[in-house]
Enzyme design. Sequence first.
Site, PDB file in Angstrom:
ATOM      1  N   ARG A   1       2.735  12.418  -4.144  1.00 21.80           N
ATOM      2  CA  ARG A   1       1.831  11.351  -4.620  1.00 21.80           C
ATOM      3  C   ARG A   1       2.215  11.081  -6.063  1.00 21.80           C
ATOM      4  NH1 ARG A   1      -4.580  10.642  -3.641  1.00 21.80           N
ATOM      5  NH2 ARG A   1      -3.672  10.013  -1.658  1.00 21.80           N
TER       6      ARG A   1
ATOM      7  N   HIS B   1       0.873   3.138   1.117  1.00 22.78           N
ATOM      8  CA  HIS B   1       0.184   4.378   1.526  1.00 22.78           C
ATOM      9  C   HIS B   1       0.476   4.605   3.021  1.00 22.78           C
ATOM     10  CE1 HIS B   1      -2.426   7.680   1.335  1.00 22.78           C
ATOM     11  NE2 HIS B   1      -3.560   7.120   0.969  1.00 22.78           N
TER      12      HIS B   1
ATOM     13  N   GLN C   1      -1.765   6.945   5.317  1.00 23.90           N
ATOM     14  CA  GLN C   1      -3.093   6.433   5.642  1.00 23.90           C
ATOM     15  C   GLN C   1      -3.028   5.430   6.784  1.00 23.90           C
ATOM     16  OE1 GLN C   1      -6.170   7.354   4.020  1.00 23.90           O
ATOM     17  NE2 GLN C   1      -6.911   6.391   5.886  1.00 23.90           N
TER      18      GLN C   1
ATOM     19  N   ASP D   1     -11.157  -1.345   0.928  1.00 28.22           N
ATOM     20  CA  ASP D   1     -10.759  -0.218   0.074  1.00 28.22           C
ATOM     21  C   ASP D   1     -11.339  -0.500  -1.307  1.00 28.22           C
ATOM     22  OD1 ASP D   1      -9.551   2.079  -0.845  1.00 28.22           O
ATOM     23  OD2 ASP D   1      -7.529   1.249  -0.954  1.00 28.22           O
TER      24      ASP D   1
ATOM     25  N   CYS E   1     -10.568   3.975   3.871  1.00 30.70           N
ATOM     26  CA  CYS E   1      -9.746   5.188   3.731  1.00 30.70           C
ATOM     27  C   CYS E   1     -10.440   6.253   2.885  1.00 30.70           C
ATOM     28  CB  CYS E   1      -8.375   4.841   3.165  1.00 30.70           C
ATOM     29  SG  CYS E   1      -8.396   4.426   1.422  1.00 30.70           S
TER      30      CYS E   1
ATOM     31  N   ARG F   1      -6.165  11.660   9.566  1.00 32.55           N
ATOM     32  CA  ARG F   1      -5.067  11.928   8.626  1.00 32.55           C
ATOM     33  C   ARG F   1      -4.350  13.205   9.057  1.00 32.55           C
ATOM     34  NH1 ARG F   1      -4.993   9.778   3.396  1.00 32.55           N
ATOM     35  NH2 ARG F   1      -3.009  10.903   3.345  1.00 32.55           N
TER      36      ARG F   1
HETATM   37  N1   CP Z   1      -7.523   8.088   1.400  1.00 31.13           N
HETATM   38  C1   CP Z   1      -6.898   8.966   0.586  1.00 31.13           C
HETATM   39  O1   CP Z   1      -5.685   8.928   0.359  1.00 31.13           O
HETATM   40  O2   CP Z   1      -7.731   9.940   0.117  1.00 31.13           O
HETATM   41  P1   CP Z   1      -7.365  10.934  -1.081  1.00 31.13           P
HETATM   42  O3   CP Z   1      -7.082  10.100  -2.295  1.00 31.13           O
HETATM   43  O4   CP Z   1      -8.589  11.802  -1.255  1.00 31.13           O
HETATM   44  O5   CP Z   1      -6.167  11.741  -0.686  1.00 31.13           O
END
Ligand code: CP
Length: 329
Positions: free
Chosen positions: A126, A153, A156, A248, A288, A316
């Site tokens: 990330r 992403h 997701q 989102d 998400c 996930r």
């Molecule tokens: N939706 C998502 O990626 O959640 P986090 O940021 O908690 O990993």
Amino acid sequence: MRIKNNFGMKKGLNNNHPYLNILIMRKDVLSILDVEDEIEDIINLGIKLKRDFKEGKKLNYLREKTLAMIFERESTRTRVSFEVAMTLLGGHAIYLNRRDIKIGERESAEDTAQVLSRYVDAIMYRSLNKRNLYDLAEHAAVPVINGLDEDEHPCQILADLMSIKEKKGRLDGLKFVFIGDGDDNLTHSYLLGCVAVGMNICIVSPKKYWPKKYFIEKTLDIANKKNLDVILTEDVNAVKEADVIATDTWVSLWYENERERRIRDFHGYTVTTEVMNLAKKDAIFLHCMPVHYGEEATREVVHGPQSIIIDEAENRLWAEMALLIKLLR
Ligand code: CP
């Protein structure tokens, strides 16, 4: 798509070394398009893994495999789901944050990639800066998975498509509507992922937040070949006939300094019960998470009968397990 040969440790090993016999084609998953032709396979495997686990079957397909997880931003779902995925698969995950590893500051992406490739079988990253993600992937001998960057992403969207398939029984031909920030990493992944699996997509967003040109063009390329609808509009009424409504945050991790302006700009784009009522009666609601109640959606919608956000968060885990198996087994 980047295909790579594992192992980085190949050079210098004795020719009789057993690892030389298990060269496997591997690739990075930096965008959902890196697995464009395998999305449905991954989803179907995720659904099967979920069912098998709930029936008490062992899923330890990745014994002795290790995943490095690099987080430059906070996370609940991505961190926990990947770590649990590796545990259930019989492998191991190592968590590294910015105090442990500073790509591009303490050490270059190239050196980090080459060193980690000697220890682990895959890297999930990330990144604060997409450049570092792509540099790391270029120099890693093992697959690199994008755990969220400023533009995409992919993990997701795999979970979301799996959730839609579970609830609707199909993906092909459904109408997916996203309301909110059209220039969000998740929106870009929805655009590419939805058309890749044959869904029609509509983005409802103030014009100045419409998706980046690259993602619109890529989406249209795929959609035109499949005769799918891709609609960008400012009109919330476009939600009519939707099978799926998603939203989102309006203020994603990269835009926290724009919070006040964004809250003003997105006024009128909250997913309310009234908005849900415009869609099909059996439409489902996705988010998400984390949720900002009263901003992108109301509490009534987020925890209402059409919301499947907790299943979506659970998925996930199963979708990532399926992806890891596909990349590493
Ligand atoms: N939706 C998502 O990626 O959640 P986090 O940021 O908690 O990993």
